[in-house]
Design an enzyme around this catalytic site. Sequence first.
Site, PDB file in Angstrom:
ATOM      1  N   ARG A  66       0.817  -1.214   0.000  1.00  0.00           N
ATOM      2  CA  ARG A  66       0.000   0.000   0.000  1.00  0.00           C
ATOM      3  C   ARG A  66       0.855   1.270   0.000  1.00  0.00           C
ATOM      4  NH1 ARG A  66      -2.935   2.874   4.424  1.00  0.00           N
ATOM      5  NH2 ARG A  66      -4.864   3.748   3.586  1.00  0.00           N
ATOM      6  N   HIS A  70       0.469   4.611  -2.445  1.00  0.00           N
ATOM      7  CA  HIS A  70       0.239   5.945  -1.909  1.00  0.00           C
ATOM      8  C   HIS A  70       1.398   6.891  -2.201  1.00  0.00           C
ATOM      9  CE1 HIS A  70      -3.321   5.243   1.034  1.00  0.00           C
ATOM     10  NE2 HIS A  70      -3.406   4.468  -0.033  1.00  0.00           N
ATOM     11  N   ASN A  98      -3.589   8.566   4.776  1.00  0.00           N
ATOM     12  CA  ASN A  98      -2.465   7.942   5.469  1.00  0.00           C
ATOM     13  C   ASN A  98      -2.531   7.992   6.995  1.00  0.00           C
ATOM     14  OD1 ASN A  98      -1.153   7.315   3.014  1.00  0.00           O
ATOM     15  ND2 ASN A  98      -0.285   9.380   2.904  1.00  0.00           N
ATOM     16  N   HIS A 197      -6.398  -5.647  -2.809  1.00  0.00           N
ATOM     17  CA  HIS A 197      -7.240  -5.769  -1.619  1.00  0.00           C
ATOM     18  C   HIS A 197      -7.577  -7.222  -1.304  1.00  0.00           C
ATOM     19  CE1 HIS A 197      -8.794  -1.324  -1.597  1.00  0.00           C
ATOM     20  NE2 HIS A 197      -7.519  -1.442  -1.327  1.00  0.00           N
TER      21      HIS A 197
END
Length: 332
Positions: A66, A70, A98, A197
Site C-alpha cells: 500500500r 500511496h 495515510n 485488496h
Amino acid sequence: MARSMSFFIFIALLAFAPICFSFKSNNDNLYPQYYYKSCPQALEIVKSVVAKAVAKEARMAASLLRLHFHDCFVKGCDASLLLDSSNGIVTEKGSNPNKNSARGFEVLDEIKSALEKECPETVSCADILALAARDSTVLAGGPNWEVPLGRRDSRSASLSGSNNNIPAPNNTFDSILSKFKRQGLDLVDLVALSGSHTIGNSRCTSFRQRLYNQSGNNKPDSTLDQVYASQLRNRCPKSGGDQNLFFLDFVSPTKFDNSYFKLLLASKGLLNSDQVLTTKSEESLALVKQYAENNALFFDHFAKSMVKMGNISPLTGSSGEIRKTCRKINSS
C-alpha cells in the site's frame, strides 16, 4: 525459537521461485539491472528484510504494498511519502488517506540502514518502496515481476497531493477512474490494482456509511450483501470503534489470490470503492468476472499494472537525490 524463525524465513524466500513476469519499462531511465554493479546485493537485502517482517506479521505484506501505491499517486514514485515533517516539509503521513493507517515505515528504515552499510548513498528509498511492494506480493503468494530501477528520491512532499490524488474508499467510480487516468493509468490498471485488496485490512471508519447511511437516507448500501452487512455491524457501530480492523478479503485475508473478485460478485466487497467495480461500469464488471474465473490472468495483469504504476513520474539522472535516511532529505 530463533532456529524455527530462520527456517520460516528460508521457506518464505523460496516463494520467489515461481515464474517471474518480465515487462519492458516505458521509461528508458529505469531498468532491472540498475544496481548490478553499484550494489549487487541490493535486491537480496531488500528481500531478506521484507521476508523477516512478513514472517513476523503477515499483515505487513499488504502494508508495504500500500505504501508504494500511496507514494506513486502523489508527485510520482519518489518516496515523498516517507519524509517526516522538518525543514519546511509537511509530511504526507498526516493526510486523510495515510493518517492512522499508513504503516511499515520501520521496515523500510531497516532496509535502508542495511543498504547504507553495504553500499552507502547508492540505493534510493523510492526503489526500496518498489522492491518491497513486489517482494511483499510474492511472499503472500502473488505474482513475481522484474522491477525497473533507477528512481531517485524527492526533496519535498505534498500533503495536498496526498489528500486529493489518492482514491478514497467513498469515492464514486468515475472519481476513482479519473484519479487513475490522471496518473496515466487506465480501467484495466484500476481493476487489476484494486485486486491488491485480496490481502490486508480496512478500518471501520472507511466503510461505516455503507452500513448505516450510504445515500443520506439512513439506509444501508443496497449493493452490499445484507447478511454480510449485519456481521460487519457487530464490530462497526454507528459511533465509536473507528479503528477496528476488518479483512478486505475475509476468505483468504493473507493469501494473494483472486478470491477478492469472487467476493465482489457476491456483493461482499468491504469498501464502496471495491463494490463499485461491479455496479457502475459494464467494462469493469467484465474484468472482475474474468479475474474471478482466471487467477493467472489476474496475476499477469496485476504485474503489468504494477510496473506501469512504478513508472509514474520518476526522478532520474541528476533530479532529486539518494537519501541517506528515508525520513529526511540530505543536508545541503
